[in-house]
Design a protein around this motif. Structure first.
Motif, short mmCIF file in Angstrom:
data_model
loop_
_atom_site.label_atom_id
_atom_site.label_comp_id
_atom_site.label_asym_id
_atom_site.label_seq_id
_atom_site.Cartn_x
_atom_site.Cartn_y
_atom_site.Cartn_z
N MET A 121 46.21 -46.33 -17.92
CA MET A 121 47.39 -47.14 -18.21
C MET A 121 47.04 -48.38 -19.02
O MET A 121 47.83 -48.83 -19.85
N GLY A 122 45.86 -48.92 -18.80
CA GLY A 122 45.44 -50.07 -19.58
C GLY A 122 45.36 -49.75 -21.06
O GLY A 122 45.76 -50.56 -21.91
N HIS A 136 49.01 -49.46 -22.36
CA HIS A 136 49.65 -50.76 -22.51
C HIS A 136 49.03 -51.55 -23.66
O HIS A 136 49.74 -52.27 -24.38
N CYS A 196 54.59 -54.72 -14.11
CA CYS A 196 53.79 -54.01 -13.10
C CYS A 196 53.99 -52.51 -13.24
O CYS A 196 55.13 -52.03 -13.25
N GLU A 197 52.90 -51.79 -13.33
CA GLU A 197 52.98 -50.34 -13.42
C GLU A 197 53.63 -49.74 -12.16
O GLU A 197 53.63 -50.34 -11.09
N ASP A 232 50.14 -58.45 -17.00
CA ASP A 232 50.44 -57.02 -17.10
C ASP A 232 49.50 -56.30 -16.13
O ASP A 232 48.28 -56.27 -16.32
N HIS A 276 41.97 -51.56 -17.10
CA HIS A 276 41.79 -51.09 -18.47
C HIS A 276 41.46 -49.60 -18.55
O HIS A 276 40.85 -49.15 -19.52
N HIS A 278 48.80 -54.03 -6.39
CA HIS A 278 49.98 -54.50 -7.10
C HIS A 278 50.64 -55.71 -6.44
O HIS A 278 50.97 -56.70 -7.11
N MET A 296 46.06 -58.79 -19.21
CA MET A 296 46.20 -57.47 -18.61
C MET A 296 45.12 -57.26 -17.57
O MET A 296 43.94 -57.50 -17.82
N CYS A 338 47.90 -53.15 -14.45
CA CYS A 338 47.61 -51.73 -14.69
C CYS A 338 46.52 -51.24 -13.73
O CYS A 338 45.64 -50.46 -14.11
N THR A 339 46.57 -51.71 -12.50
CA THR A 339 45.57 -51.38 -11.49
C THR A 339 46.14 -50.36 -10.50
O THR A 339 47.35 -50.09 -10.50
#
Length: 385
Positions: A14-15, A18, A101-102, A77, A11, A85, A8, A79-80
């Motif tokens: 969203m981190g 997830h 991808c978020e 995964d 953090h 992205h 991932m 989450c940035t």
């Protein structure tokens, strides 16, 4: 292969969501592969190590490119913030890693096109890509989609969608990366408007074909935050420009003929997370509000008018989407469960060798809607999607 190693990237908010999903999914759902939380990646070594310990990751690294060569990593995964992205997703797919991808998938249509093309290339080799539109996995919206697909609403006439929040109503709230166009791509439009675009297209099984909209920034300058890592931070006396929209409103036409109205704002005082969708058809209507997320309102227009009315359905029965893996009927689910369902669907798709939904092509479609709304706001004209 019996395990699915996860790396991932990121953090923060969203981190954490997830991470909860990856921890919980194999404990409540019978999965064909067991997710393993192999490695967490962040920019700051100390903070990333602390997050890995807190969230349950086996290892922490600061170079996301290092995970692409690891044999114990099968899924990346992301989450940035949105400006990273495309680079991460394309590199991961080209390295043979499945990608989650978020949303929004990218900060521009051009980036989203490149990501969708990378996903198409990867799919030829059995590598899968998925966009994290988690609200699709709320059981009440899954039931809404089922009812529409069954024809219970008849021909769809109207769609009304709102996403209302209030976390930046205070003009003294500090500037964060979500208010920086270079990092976030857009404001309320991409952050929360993307969700109602995807959710309505998902429930209807239809796509938006034309839009006319406007974007507004109510507070053009904000105090700089000591930290830009999340939704809040310690404000300083120095200020910086807000370069994204605070609110977005637009009209839409769907390919199937329905009319839509959409509103996304982070200035709706008193509304914390009110994602609302109402659909009116020739035979009935549906209404949903995420602030009452275990309930779906359903009106059956074919019933005798003397007793007809909106029916409040508690979407907690075992036959409802996803619910059978959780608690006894009547015991509701929460925000975090949608992320678990997302992880479950991705693992099952990877094991089955099928494309998980929403795909990167679906994410690109949403990105085109967002871009059309921006263009409409600038030109004050209807825009084709």
């Amino acid at each position: 292969m019996t395990e699915l190693g996860i790396a991932m990237i990121g953090h923060a908010f969203m981190g954490a969501a997830h991470s909860q999903a990856w921890r919980v999914a194999p404990r409540f759902f019978d999965l064909p592969l067991r997710p393993v939380m192999s490695v967490l990646c962040g920019r700051d070594a100390e903070r990333t190590a602390a997050a890995a310990e807190r969230l349950g990751w086996a290892e922490a690294v600061t170079d996301w490119k290092s995970v692409l060569d690891r044999d114990d990593v099968h899924v990346v995964d992301i989450c940035t913030p949105g400006d990273t992205h495309a680079e991460i997703a394309i590199a991961a797919l080209d390295a043979g890693k499945h990608v989650l991808c978020e949303k929004p998938m990218a900060n521009s249509v051009a980036e989203a096109v490149a990501m969708a093309e990378a996903a198409e290339r990867a799919a030829r080799h059995g590598v899968r890509a998925m966009v994290g539109f988690s609200y699709r996995r709320v059981p009440a919206l899954g039931l809404a989609r089922d009812l529409v697909a069954q024809g219970r609403l008849g021909r769809i006439h109207h769609v009304r969608a709102q996403y209302l929040q209030d976390w930046i109503v205070d003009p003294a709230a500090p500037l964060s990366w979500r208010l920086d166009k270079e990092k976030a791509g857009s404001g309320a439009l991409g952050d929360i408007g993307a969700h109602i675009v995807d959710a309505t297209q998902f429930v209807l099984g239809d796509t938006i074909s034309e839009v006319m909209g406007t974007l507004v920034t109510f507070v053009p300058e904000r105090p700089l935050a000591a930290s830009h890592s999340g939704l809040s931070g310690t404000a300083s006396e120095e200020t910086g420009p807000v370069t994204v929209d605070d609110a977005a409103l637009f009209l839409a036409r769907f390919a199937g003929g329905a009319l839509g109205s959409f509103e996304a704002t982070r200035f709706a005082n008193g509304r914390k997370n009110a994602l609302r969708i109402e659909i009116n058809g020739s035979k009935g209507s549906l209404a949903f509000d995420f602030e009452d997320m275990n309930v779906l309102q359903f009106f059956d227009g074919t019933e005798d008018s003397a007793v007809a009315g909106f029916r409040r359905i508690m979407v907690t029965e075992p036959e409802h989407p996803y619910v059978g893996a959780w608690w006894p009927a009547g015991h509701g689910l929460g925000y975090e469960h949608a992320f678990t369902h997302q992880a479950v669907d991705l693992v099952r798709a990877v094991a089955a060798g099928t494309d998980p939904t929403p795909t990167f092509a679906d994410g690109l479609r949403v990105q085109r809607v967002l871009a059309a709304v921006e263009a409409s706001s600038e030109t004050r004209t209807w825009q084709q999607v």
